[in-house]
Design a protein around this motif. Structure first.
Motif, PDB file in Angstrom:
ATOM      1  N   HIS A  32     103.711  60.258  29.499  1.00  0.00           N
ATOM      2  CA  HIS A  32     103.548  61.244  30.573  1.00  0.00           C
ATOM      3  C   HIS A  32     102.231  61.054  31.327  1.00  0.00           C
ATOM      4  CE1 HIS A  32     106.599  64.259  28.590  1.00  0.00           C
ATOM      5  NE2 HIS A  32     107.177  63.225  29.144  1.00  0.00           N
ATOM      6  N   LYS A  76     109.572  72.198  28.512  1.00  0.00           N
ATOM      7  CA  LYS A  76     109.692  70.761  28.202  1.00  0.00           C
ATOM      8  C   LYS A  76     108.371  70.175  27.691  1.00  0.00           C
ATOM      9  CE  LYS A  76     110.984  66.249  29.949  1.00  0.00           C
ATOM     10  NZ  LYS A  76     111.084  65.405  31.139  1.00  0.00           N
ATOM     11  N   THR A  77     107.258  70.614  28.265  1.00  0.00           N
ATOM     12  CA  THR A  77     105.954  70.038  27.872  1.00  0.00           C
ATOM     13  C   THR A  77     104.992  71.072  27.308  1.00  0.00           C
ATOM     14  OG1 THR A  77     105.114  70.352  30.106  1.00  0.00           O
ATOM     15  CG2 THR A  77     106.088  68.203  29.605  1.00  0.00           C
ATOM     16  N   ARG A  78     105.444  72.329  27.179  1.00  0.00           N
ATOM     17  CA  ARG A  78     104.515  73.363  26.703  1.00  0.00           C
ATOM     18  C   ARG A  78     105.270  74.516  26.044  1.00  0.00           C
ATOM     19  NH1 ARG A  78     103.483  75.165  32.965  1.00  0.00           N
ATOM     20  NH2 ARG A  78     104.385  77.224  32.846  1.00  0.00           N
ATOM     21  N   ASN A  79     104.570  75.265  25.223  1.00  0.00           N
ATOM     22  CA  ASN A  79     105.136  76.464  24.625  1.00  0.00           C
ATOM     23  C   ASN A  79     105.292  77.548  25.689  1.00  0.00           C
ATOM     24  OD1 ASN A  79     105.108  75.533  21.853  1.00  0.00           O
ATOM     25  ND2 ASN A  79     102.882  75.703  21.958  1.00  0.00           N
ATOM     26  N   VAL A  80     106.334  78.341  25.547  1.00  0.00           N
ATOM     27  CA  VAL A  80     106.533  79.510  26.403  1.00  0.00           C
ATOM     28  C   VAL A  80     106.386  80.719  25.490  1.00  0.00           C
ATOM     29  CG1 VAL A  80     108.290  80.796  27.692  1.00  0.00           C
ATOM     30  CG2 VAL A  80     107.981  78.340  28.103  1.00  0.00           C
ATOM     31  N   VAL A 114     107.787  74.421  22.517  1.00  0.00           N
ATOM     32  CA  VAL A 114     107.929  73.238  23.369  1.00  0.00           C
ATOM     33  C   VAL A 114     109.123  72.411  22.872  1.00  0.00           C
ATOM     34  CG1 VAL A 114     106.173  72.038  21.958  1.00  0.00           C
ATOM     35  CG2 VAL A 114     106.729  71.167  24.229  1.00  0.00           C
ATOM     36  N   ALA A 131     114.585  75.931  29.056  1.00  0.00           N
ATOM     37  CA  ALA A 131     114.337  74.597  28.481  1.00  0.00           C
ATOM     38  C   ALA A 131     113.548  73.724  29.460  1.00  0.00           C
ATOM     39  CB  ALA A 131     115.659  73.931  28.118  1.00  0.00           C
ATOM     40  N   HIS A 132     113.824  73.887  30.749  1.00  0.00           N
ATOM     41  CA  HIS A 132     113.063  73.147  31.769  1.00  0.00           C
ATOM     42  C   HIS A 132     111.586  73.536  31.700  1.00  0.00           C
ATOM     43  CE1 HIS A 132     112.459  70.985  35.544  1.00  0.00           C
ATOM     44  NE2 HIS A 132     111.758  72.024  35.969  1.00  0.00           N
ATOM     45  N   LEU A 133     111.351  74.843  31.564  1.00  0.00           N
ATOM     46  CA  LEU A 133     109.976  75.350  31.550  1.00  0.00           C
ATOM     47  C   LEU A 133     109.214  74.918  30.297  1.00  0.00           C
ATOM     48  CD1 LEU A 133     107.882  77.172  32.976  1.00  0.00           C
ATOM     49  CD2 LEU A 133     108.889  79.118  31.791  1.00  0.00           C
ATOM     50  N   ASP A 143     100.394  81.986  30.000  1.00  0.00           N
ATOM     51  CA  ASP A 143     100.889  82.687  28.808  1.00  0.00           C
ATOM     52  C   ASP A 143     100.365  82.070  27.524  1.00  0.00           C
ATOM     53  OD1 ASP A 143     102.489  80.430  29.534  1.00  0.00           O
ATOM     54  OD2 ASP A 143     103.953  81.040  28.033  1.00  0.00           O
ATOM     55  N   ASP A 144      99.814  80.864  27.602  1.00  0.00           N
ATOM     56  CA  ASP A 144      99.452  80.129  26.388  1.00  0.00           C
ATOM     57  C   ASP A 144      98.210  79.287  26.691  1.00  0.00           C
ATOM     58  OD1 ASP A 144      99.971  79.340  23.713  1.00  0.00           O
ATOM     59  OD2 ASP A 144     100.890  77.476  24.394  1.00  0.00           O
ATOM     60  N   PRO A 203     100.628  71.169  31.302  1.00  0.00           N
ATOM     61  CA  PRO A 203     100.751  71.890  30.031  1.00  0.00           C
ATOM     62  C   PRO A 203      99.566  72.848  29.851  1.00  0.00           C
ATOM     63  CG  PRO A 203      99.969  69.670  29.628  1.00  0.00           C
ATOM     64  CD  PRO A 203     100.199  69.784  31.111  1.00  0.00           C
ATOM     65  N   ALA A 204      99.407  73.407  28.672  1.00  0.00           N
ATOM     66  CA  ALA A 204      98.411  74.461  28.449  1.00  0.00           C
ATOM     67  C   ALA A 204      96.985  74.002  28.786  1.00  0.00           C
ATOM     68  CB  ALA A 204      98.474  74.928  26.997  1.00  0.00           C
ATOM     69  N   ASP A 210     118.318  68.572  37.751  1.00  0.00           N
ATOM     70  CA  ASP A 210     116.933  68.920  37.444  1.00  0.00           C
ATOM     71  C   ASP A 210     116.586  70.198  38.202  1.00  0.00           C
ATOM     72  OD1 ASP A 210     114.247  68.527  36.544  1.00  0.00           O
ATOM     73  OD2 ASP A 210     113.743  67.674  38.505  1.00  0.00           O
ATOM     74  N   VAL A 225     103.829  65.720  24.297  1.00  0.00           N
ATOM     75  CA  VAL A 225     105.151  65.231  23.904  1.00  0.00           C
ATOM     76  C   VAL A 225     105.150  63.708  23.857  1.00  0.00           C
ATOM     77  CG1 VAL A 225     107.569  65.082  24.645  1.00  0.00           C
ATOM     78  CG2 VAL A 225     106.335  67.268  24.800  1.00  0.00           C
ATOM     79  N   LEU A 237      99.629  65.953  33.259  1.00  0.00           N
ATOM     80  CA  LEU A 237     100.511  64.839  32.881  1.00  0.00           C
ATOM     81  C   LEU A 237     100.793  64.049  34.154  1.00  0.00           C
ATOM     82  CD1 LEU A 237     102.792  66.857  30.429  1.00  0.00           C
ATOM     83  CD2 LEU A 237     100.784  65.443  29.887  1.00  0.00           C
ATOM     84  N   LEU A 291     104.745  72.249  37.267  1.00  0.00           N
ATOM     85  CA  LEU A 291     105.342  73.081  36.221  1.00  0.00           C
ATOM     86  C   LEU A 291     105.254  72.304  34.908  1.00  0.00           C
ATOM     87  CD1 LEU A 291     106.938  75.948  36.584  1.00  0.00           C
ATOM     88  CD2 LEU A 291     108.830  74.602  35.736  1.00  0.00           C
ATOM     89  N   GLN A 292     106.085  71.286  34.753  1.00  0.00           N
ATOM     90  CA  GLN A 292     106.042  70.488  33.527  1.00  0.00           C
ATOM     91  C   GLN A 292     104.801  69.604  33.498  1.00  0.00           C
ATOM     92  OE1 GLN A 292     109.817  68.439  33.689  1.00  0.00           O
ATOM     93  NE2 GLN A 292     110.922  70.177  32.802  1.00  0.00           N
ATOM     94  N   LYS A 300     109.439  67.663  44.737  1.00  0.00           N
ATOM     95  CA  LYS A 300     110.417  68.744  44.804  1.00  0.00           C
ATOM     96  C   LYS A 300     109.898  69.917  45.639  1.00  0.00           C
ATOM     97  CE  LYS A 300     112.479  69.711  40.762  1.00  0.00           C
ATOM     98  NZ  LYS A 300     112.464  70.004  39.296  1.00  0.00           N
TER      99      LYS A 300
END
Lengths: 327, 327
Positions: free
Chosen positions: A135, B251-255, B152, B247-249, A119-120, A193-194, B110, A131, A174, A189-190, A184
C-alpha cells in the motif's frame, strides 16, 4: 499546561496533567476524567487544571508519579472531528512538480483540507498496524490544534482565539492507494488509516513565544529508522496559518469543541532541511533523477517525530511508532 | 427497540426509549444517559433497554410521557464518525449522464464513499441554517446505520452483524460549492454542512422483515414544501448493501462503535417514483430538455423525509426541517 491521556482499559482513558519538563504526571480526576470533558467546559475546568499544573511544576503535587509516554493514548483517543489541511504549499508544489503537474493559482489562496476519520486515533507509541507494505506506507509529520466551539463564519483572526491546545501528528498515509481514491473525487478514505498524536497536548503559552500569528515557529524533527531525515521549520513557510484553516472549515458550518485541525506535512523550500514524509523525498528524487529511489516503510521500520522548544526541551514528547502487520 | 436523544441543554442530550408506535417515551437514565454509552457497551446495556422497551410497548411503564419529535436531537448529537456512501448507482448514473460523463466501470464494484463531519449533527426538526441560497441548498434523503466495533478487514457479510441501529438522514448539500471542491481532489468539506437524522434510531428487528441482506426494503418518502416529490424504494436498487459499505470503510483501519454509515441518496431507475434530492430532478430535466428547470431550496422552504414500515406506520418518525439564514 500540558495534558495527556493515560491508558486505563477504557475507550477514552484517564486525563493527566504533565509537568513542563515531561518528567512528572498527576491524575486530573479531581477536576475531570477525560480531555473532551475539559474542552466541552473549558472556561470552567481549565483554570482548575492550570492550578494543578502549577503545583506539579513547583514539585509540590503530593500524588505525582513519573510520566511514561508509552502509557499514553492520543490526547483525544477518539474525537468528533479531525480535519487535516495541506498548509505548506511547498509540499504540494514538490509532489506536483515530480509528476509534471501545475499547482493551480487558487491553491495559494484557498486551503486544501480533507475530512479525516477520528473514531480511532493512536497514542504516540502505538504501532502502525498495516495490512500490506504494497500500500506504500508513509509517515507525515505535522502540527495540529484542538479547538473550542467555533461559530459558522468566524474570521481567521478570531479563529486563532478558539485554539485550546497544540499537538504533533503522524498522519499515516497509504501512498499507493491515494491516486485511485482521489480519482474517484470523494477524497481520502482507505488511503488514510488511523492517525497518531504526540503524548501530550499543550496550551499555546507553553511554546514560550514560538506561537505567533497562528503558526508554531519551531523545528519539527523526523527520525526514520534511527536516522534524522527532516528538521523542518513549522513556522514561516506555513502558507495558511491555523486561524485560516479553521475559518476555511467553518465557512458553512459550526465547528464544535474538540475538533482537531492539522497543518499537513511540514515542508520547507530549502531541501537541505530534509523531509517530513517519504513522498516528498521521492518527489525530489524524481525531479533530480527522473525516478524515486527511496522505498516507503517496511514492517519493522520506526518513525520518531519530535519538536524542541526555544529552551531546547521537547515540547510535546515524541511520537515513536513501529510499523507492524495487522494481526 | 427505538431510541432517541432528548434535548436537555447538554451537548449529548438524554437517552430515551420510544414506543414502537412513536406515541410514548421513557427516560433510559436507569440504564444509560447517552446513546454513545450504550454503543460502547452494547451487549451489557442493550438488553436492559430492550426490557424497558417491552414494558413501554405494553403500556406498563409508569413514568412514560408523550413522545415529541421536536424535542429530539440527532440520536447521536455528535459522533466519532460519519461516512456516507453513494450506494445507489442510479443516482451516480443520472448525475453523470446529465453532464455528459461516463460512469467508470469500477464504480459498479468499488463503492463511492466520503468522510463527513460528525461534530455537529442536527435533530430531525432543527433548521437547516445556510449562509446563502447562492450555494445551491439541496436535501438528500438517505438511510443510515450505526455500527458497533468493526475490526480492520472484516468481510461484508460479517459487517452486517456489526449494525446496531438504523436511522434516516438528510445529508444537506451545497451543490454550487461541490464542483470546485471536488476538483481540488480532497473530497467534500464546505459543500457538506451539518447532516440531520430522524427522531429515532431503531434496531433492525423493528423493520419486521423489511431488513434483508443488509438493505432496507421500504419506501423513502420526500415531501418538499408540502408536495411529495419522491417515494423511492430503498431496497433492491441499493448497489452496495450496508455490509459492503462498512467493509469498504474498514479495509485499512478499525471502525469503532458509534460510527454512522450512510447509503447516499436513495434513487430508483423508474423516474415516476420521483427523487430524493433536487440534483437528481435537475439531472432528469437536463437529460430530457437540455437544462435544469427546478431551483434549489430557498429560505423558508421545508423538507420532510419519512419511511413507513410494512404495517404502514412511521418507522423512524419524520425529519422535518426548514431552511433559514444563518443568524
Amino acid at each position: 499546561m500540558k495534558l495527556a491521556t493515560y491508558q486505563d482499559g477504557s475507550r477514552d482513558g484517564q486525563l493527566v496533567v504533565v509537568s513542563r519538563d515531561l518528567s512528572l504526571a498527576h491524575y486530573a480526576s479531581g477536576v475531570a476524567t477525560r480531555l473532551q470533558q475539559v474542552l466541552d467546559d473549558w472556561n470552567f475546568l481549565s483554570p482548575q487544571l492550570e492550578d494543578l499544573s502549577q503545583t506539579l511544576n513547583q514539585g509540590k503535587a503530593r500524588h505525582a508519579f513519573a510520566f511514561e509516554p508509552e502509557k499514553c493514548m492520543a490526547p483525544l483517543p477518539r474525537a468528533y472531528q479531525w480535519a487535516d489541511g495541506s498548509a505548506f504549499i511547498n509540499h504540494v508544489e514538490l509532489v506536483r512538480k515530480a509528476r509534471g503537474a501545475e499547482v493551480p493559482a487558487s491553491f495559494y489562496t484557498d486551503p486544501l483540507m480533507y475530512q479525516g476519520g477520528s473514531d480511532d486515533l493512536l497514542g504516540a507509541c502505538d504501532p502502525i498496524a498495516a495490512v500490506s507494505t504494497e500500500h506504500g506506507i508513509d509517515f507525515e509529520a505535522e502540527v495540529a490544534v484542538i479547538t473550542g466551539d467555533v461559530a459558522v463564519g468566524t474570521t481567521p483572526d478570531a479563529a486563532i482565539d478558539s485554539i485550546r491546545l497544540l499537538m504533533l501528528a503522524n498522519d499515516v498515509s497509504l501512498r499507493h492507494l491515494i491516486p485511485a481514491e482521489l480519482a474517484k473525487g470523494f477524497g481520502f478514505l482507505q488511503s488514510k488509516p488511523a492517525t497518531a498524536f504526540s503524548p501530550v497536548a499543550v496550551t499555546p503559552d507553553e511554546l514560550l513565544g514560538a506561537w505567533r500569528g497562528g503558526r508554531v515557529h519551531l523545528n519539527l524533527e523526523s527520525v526514520w529508522n534511527g536516522k534524522r531525515v527532516g528538521l523542518c521549520d513549522a513556522g514561516p513557510e506555513m502558507t495558511f496559518h491555523f486561524g485560516q484553516l479553521i475559518a476555511h472549515l467553518c465557512k458553512t458550518r459550526n465547528v464544535r469543541a474538540g475538533s482537531i485541525i492539522g497543518s499537513g506535512t511540514v515542508s520547507n523550500q530549502d531541501w537541505s532541511r530534509g523531509y517530513s514524509c517519504i513522498a516528498e523525498k521521492r518527489a525530489i528524487e524524481t525531479i533530480e533523477g527522473g525516478a524515486p529511489k527511496t522505498d516507503f516503510m517496511q514492517f519493522g521500520d520506526t518513525i520518531r517525530i519530535e519538536m524542541k522548544g526555544l529552551d531546547g526541551a521537547s515540547v510535546f514528547g515524541a511520537i515513536a511508532q513501529q510499523v507492524v502487520a495487522v494481526s
